[in-house]
Motif scaffolding. Structure first.
Motif, PDB file in Angstrom:
ATOM      1  N   PRO A  29      56.192  36.137  43.165  1.00 27.52           N
ATOM      2  CA  PRO A  29      55.784  37.546  43.208  1.00 27.52           C
ATOM      3  C   PRO A  29      54.851  37.812  44.387  1.00 27.52           C
ATOM      4  O   PRO A  29      54.127  36.932  44.848  1.00 27.52           O
ATOM      5  CB  PRO A  29      55.058  37.752  41.881  1.00 27.52           C
ATOM      6  CG  PRO A  29      54.630  36.385  41.464  1.00 27.52           C
ATOM      7  CD  PRO A  29      55.660  35.442  42.005  1.00 27.52           C
ATOM      8  N   ALA A  30      54.881  39.028  44.857  1.00 27.05           N
ATOM      9  CA  ALA A  30      53.993  39.415  45.951  1.00 27.05           C
ATOM     10  C   ALA A  30      52.549  39.317  45.471  1.00 27.05           C
ATOM     11  O   ALA A  30      52.254  39.446  44.281  1.00 27.05           O
ATOM     12  CB  ALA A  30      54.307  40.835  46.397  1.00 27.05           C
ATOM     13  N   PHE A  31      51.635  39.096  46.399  1.00 28.83           N
ATOM     14  CA  PHE A  31      50.232  38.903  46.015  1.00 28.83           C
ATOM     15  C   PHE A  31      49.662  40.128  45.321  1.00 28.83           C
ATOM     16  O   PHE A  31      48.856  40.006  44.393  1.00 28.83           O
ATOM     17  CB  PHE A  31      49.392  38.559  47.243  1.00 28.83           C
ATOM     18  CG  PHE A  31      47.944  38.314  46.912  1.00 28.83           C
ATOM     19  CD1 PHE A  31      47.566  37.201  46.195  1.00 28.83           C
ATOM     20  CD2 PHE A  31      46.971  39.219  47.298  1.00 28.83           C
ATOM     21  CE1 PHE A  31      46.244  36.979  45.868  1.00 28.83           C
ATOM     22  CE2 PHE A  31      45.652  39.008  46.980  1.00 28.83           C
ATOM     23  CZ  PHE A  31      45.284  37.887  46.266  1.00 28.83           C
ATOM     24  N   LEU A  32      50.077  41.332  45.736  1.00 27.09           N
ATOM     25  CA  LEU A  32      49.540  42.547  45.123  1.00 27.09           C
ATOM     26  C   LEU A  32      50.029  42.740  43.697  1.00 27.09           C
ATOM     27  O   LEU A  32      49.492  43.551  42.960  1.00 27.09           O
ATOM     28  CB  LEU A  32      49.905  43.767  45.970  1.00 27.09           C
ATOM     29  CG  LEU A  32      49.270  43.804  47.358  1.00 27.09           C
ATOM     30  CD1 LEU A  32      49.742  45.039  48.111  1.00 27.09           C
ATOM     31  CD2 LEU A  32      47.768  43.803  47.263  1.00 27.09           C
ATOM     32  N   GLU A  33      51.057  41.997  43.290  1.00 33.48           N
ATOM     33  CA  GLU A  33      51.569  42.105  41.927  1.00 33.48           C
ATOM     34  C   GLU A  33      51.205  40.880  41.088  1.00 33.48           C
ATOM     35  O   GLU A  33      51.608  40.777  39.937  1.00 33.48           O
ATOM     36  CB  GLU A  33      53.091  42.251  41.965  1.00 33.48           C
ATOM     37  CG  GLU A  33      53.548  43.527  42.640  1.00 33.48           C
ATOM     38  CD  GLU A  33      55.056  43.572  42.778  1.00 33.48           C
ATOM     39  OE1 GLU A  33      55.730  42.619  42.368  1.00 33.48           O
ATOM     40  OE2 GLU A  33      55.547  44.572  43.313  1.00 33.48           O
ATOM     41  N   SER A  34      50.421  39.957  41.637  1.00 30.64           N
ATOM     42  CA  SER A  34      50.112  38.725  40.927  1.00 30.64           C
ATOM     43  C   SER A  34      48.901  38.901  40.009  1.00 30.64           C
ATOM     44  O   SER A  34      48.111  39.831  40.143  1.00 30.64           O
ATOM     45  CB  SER A  34      49.847  37.592  41.921  1.00 30.64           C
ATOM     46  OG  SER A  34      48.673  37.870  42.657  1.00 30.64           O
ATOM     47  N   LYS A  35      48.781  37.957  39.092  1.00 33.34           N
ATOM     48  CA  LYS A  35      47.661  37.988  38.147  1.00 33.34           C
ATOM     49  C   LYS A  35      46.341  37.693  38.861  1.00 33.34           C
ATOM     50  O   LYS A  35      45.295  38.241  38.510  1.00 33.34           O
ATOM     51  CB  LYS A  35      47.904  36.966  37.046  1.00 33.34           C
ATOM     52  CG  LYS A  35      46.915  37.041  35.917  1.00 33.34           C
ATOM     53  CD  LYS A  35      47.294  36.122  34.785  1.00 33.34           C
ATOM     54  CE  LYS A  35      46.343  36.275  33.637  1.00 33.34           C
ATOM     55  NZ  LYS A  35      46.705  35.433  32.502  1.00 33.34           N
ATOM     56  N   THR A  36      46.401  36.877  39.893  1.00 34.71           N
ATOM     57  CA  THR A  36      45.199  36.554  40.660  1.00 34.71           C
ATOM     58  C   THR A  36      44.622  37.807  41.307  1.00 34.71           C
ATOM     59  O   THR A  36      43.408  38.039  41.265  1.00 34.71           O
ATOM     60  CB  THR A  36      45.536  35.519  41.749  1.00 34.71           C
ATOM     61  OG1 THR A  36      46.141  34.382  41.132  1.00 34.71           O
ATOM     62  CG2 THR A  36      44.294  35.096  42.504  1.00 34.71           C
ATOM     63  N   PHE A  37      45.479  38.631  41.886  1.00 30.13           N
ATOM     64  CA  PHE A  37      45.012  39.866  42.511  1.00 30.13           C
ATOM     65  C   PHE A  37      44.397  40.797  41.475  1.00 30.13           C
ATOM     66  O   PHE A  37      43.375  41.427  41.728  1.00 30.13           O
ATOM     67  CB  PHE A  37      46.162  40.564  43.231  1.00 30.13           C
ATOM     68  CG  PHE A  37      45.770  41.890  43.817  1.00 30.13           C
ATOM     69  CD1 PHE A  37      44.985  41.955  44.941  1.00 30.13           C
ATOM     70  CD2 PHE A  37      46.175  43.071  43.217  1.00 30.13           C
ATOM     71  CE1 PHE A  37      44.601  43.177  45.480  1.00 30.13           C
ATOM     72  CE2 PHE A  37      45.809  44.292  43.742  1.00 30.13           C
ATOM     73  CZ  PHE A  37      45.017  44.340  44.876  1.00 30.13           C
ATOM     74  N   LEU A  39      42.899  39.958  38.661  1.00 30.24           N
ATOM     75  CA  LEU A  39      41.595  39.427  38.266  1.00 30.24           C
ATOM     76  C   LEU A  39      40.553  39.667  39.361  1.00 30.24           C
ATOM     77  O   LEU A  39      39.412  40.042  39.073  1.00 30.24           O
ATOM     78  CB  LEU A  39      41.705  37.933  37.949  1.00 30.24           C
ATOM     79  CG  LEU A  39      42.466  37.592  36.669  1.00 30.24           C
ATOM     80  CD1 LEU A  39      42.628  36.078  36.542  1.00 30.24           C
ATOM     81  CD2 LEU A  39      41.756  38.151  35.463  1.00 30.24           C
ATOM     82  N   ILE A  40      40.936  39.465  40.612  1.00 30.86           N
ATOM     83  CA  ILE A  40      40.003  39.691  41.719  1.00 30.86           C
ATOM     84  C   ILE A  40      39.600  41.155  41.774  1.00 30.86           C
ATOM     85  O   ILE A  40      38.420  41.487  41.965  1.00 30.86           O
ATOM     86  CB  ILE A  40      40.625  39.234  43.048  1.00 30.86           C
ATOM     87  CG1 ILE A  40      40.717  37.703  43.080  1.00 30.86           C
ATOM     88  CG2 ILE A  40      39.826  39.735  44.236  1.00 30.86           C
ATOM     89  CD1 ILE A  40      41.487  37.161  44.258  1.00 30.86           C
ATOM     90  N   SER A  41      40.554  42.064  41.584  1.00 30.66           N
ATOM     91  CA  SER A  41      40.224  43.489  41.654  1.00 30.66           C
ATOM     92  C   SER A  41      39.321  43.909  40.498  1.00 30.66           C
ATOM     93  O   SER A  41      38.430  44.738  40.680  1.00 30.66           O
ATOM     94  CB  SER A  41      41.496  44.336  41.679  1.00 30.66           C
ATOM     95  OG  SER A  41      42.225  44.160  40.483  1.00 30.66           O
ATOM     96  N   ILE A  42      39.502  43.335  39.318  1.00 33.37           N
ATOM     97  CA  ILE A  42      38.631  43.660  38.178  1.00 33.37           C
ATOM     98  C   ILE A  42      37.212  43.163  38.448  1.00 33.37           C
ATOM     99  O   ILE A  42      36.229  43.870  38.194  1.00 33.37           O
ATOM    100  CB  ILE A  42      39.193  43.059  36.878  1.00 33.37           C
ATOM    101  CG1 ILE A  42      40.437  43.838  36.460  1.00 33.37           C
ATOM    102  CG2 ILE A  42      38.159  43.081  35.760  1.00 33.37           C
ATOM    103  CD1 ILE A  42      41.178  43.232  35.304  1.00 33.37           C
ATOM    104  N   VAL A  43      37.091  41.948  38.988  1.00 33.84           N
ATOM    105  CA  VAL A  43      35.760  41.402  39.290  1.00 33.84           C
ATOM    106  C   VAL A  43      35.071  42.250  40.357  1.00 33.84           C
ATOM    107  O   VAL A  43      33.874  42.556  40.244  1.00 33.84           O
ATOM    108  CB  VAL A  43      35.877  39.926  39.729  1.00 33.84           C
ATOM    109  CG1 VAL A  43      34.585  39.423  40.334  1.00 33.84           C
ATOM    110  CG2 VAL A  43      36.282  39.058  38.544  1.00 33.84           C
ATOM    111  N   LEU A  44      35.797  42.649  41.383  1.00 33.09           N
ATOM    112  CA  LEU A  44      35.208  43.496  42.427  1.00 33.09           C
ATOM    113  C   LEU A  44      34.792  44.858  41.884  1.00 33.09           C
ATOM    114  O   LEU A  44      33.738  45.393  42.239  1.00 33.09           O
ATOM    115  CB  LEU A  44      36.187  43.672  43.585  1.00 33.09           C
ATOM    116  CG  LEU A  44      36.372  42.451  44.479  1.00 33.09           C
ATOM    117  CD1 LEU A  44      37.442  42.715  45.520  1.00 33.09           C
ATOM    118  CD2 LEU A  44      35.072  42.074  45.143  1.00 33.09           C
ATOM    119  N   TYR A  45      35.613  45.440  41.005  1.00 32.73           N
ATOM    120  CA  TYR A  45      35.287  46.739  40.415  1.00 32.73           C
ATOM    121  C   TYR A  45      34.015  46.645  39.571  1.00 32.73           C
ATOM    122  O   TYR A  45      33.097  47.459  39.719  1.00 32.73           O
ATOM    123  CB  TYR A  45      36.453  47.232  39.565  1.00 32.73           C
ATOM    124  CG  TYR A  45      36.178  48.506  38.826  1.00 32.73           C
ATOM    125  CD1 TYR A  45      36.177  49.727  39.486  1.00 32.73           C
ATOM    126  CD2 TYR A  45      35.889  48.505  37.462  1.00 32.73           C
ATOM    127  CE1 TYR A  45      35.912  50.906  38.813  1.00 32.73           C
ATOM    128  CE2 TYR A  45      35.624  49.676  36.780  1.00 32.73           C
ATOM    129  CZ  TYR A  45      35.640  50.870  37.463  1.00 32.73           C
ATOM    130  OH  TYR A  45      35.367  52.027  36.800  1.00 32.73           O
TER     131      TYR A  45
END
Length: 91
Positions: A29-37, A39-45
């Motif tokens: 899957p593309a990085f923008l659709e991955s679970k890692t992305f 999680l990173i976006s939730i932590v940044l938010y």
């Protein structure tokens, strides 16, 4: 007839004609659709919201002036016609 008898045997030994299909290999899957992305976006938010809260708290602790303005001395609050505070005389 001998030729007809050999045809069914050839069909049995050849690849079976089933409706079974192997799954095709899917690209990762593309990085923008991955679970890692996600999680990173939730932590940044959450970090951004918490950081802004800390900045606001520091502003109120350091820079905010919480003293009452002198307007209450000119227009005192009264209960039953009697001022609640002392009224200062202004010249």
């Amino acid at each position: 007839m001998a030729g007809k008898a050999s045809n069914p045997k050839e069909k049995e030994t050849s690849a079976p004609e089933d409706d079974v299909c192997l799954p095709k290999e899917e690209p990762p899957p593309a990085f923008l659709e991955s679970k890692t992305f996600r999680l990173i976006s939730i932590v940044l938010y959450l970090g951004g919201i918490s950081g802004l809260g800390m900045v606001l708290a520091l502003y109120y602790l350091i820079f905010f002036d919480s003293s009452m303005p002198d307007i209450h001395l000119k227009f005192p609050v009264s209960i039953g016609g009697h001022p609640v505070q002392k009224v200062h005389e202004y010249q």
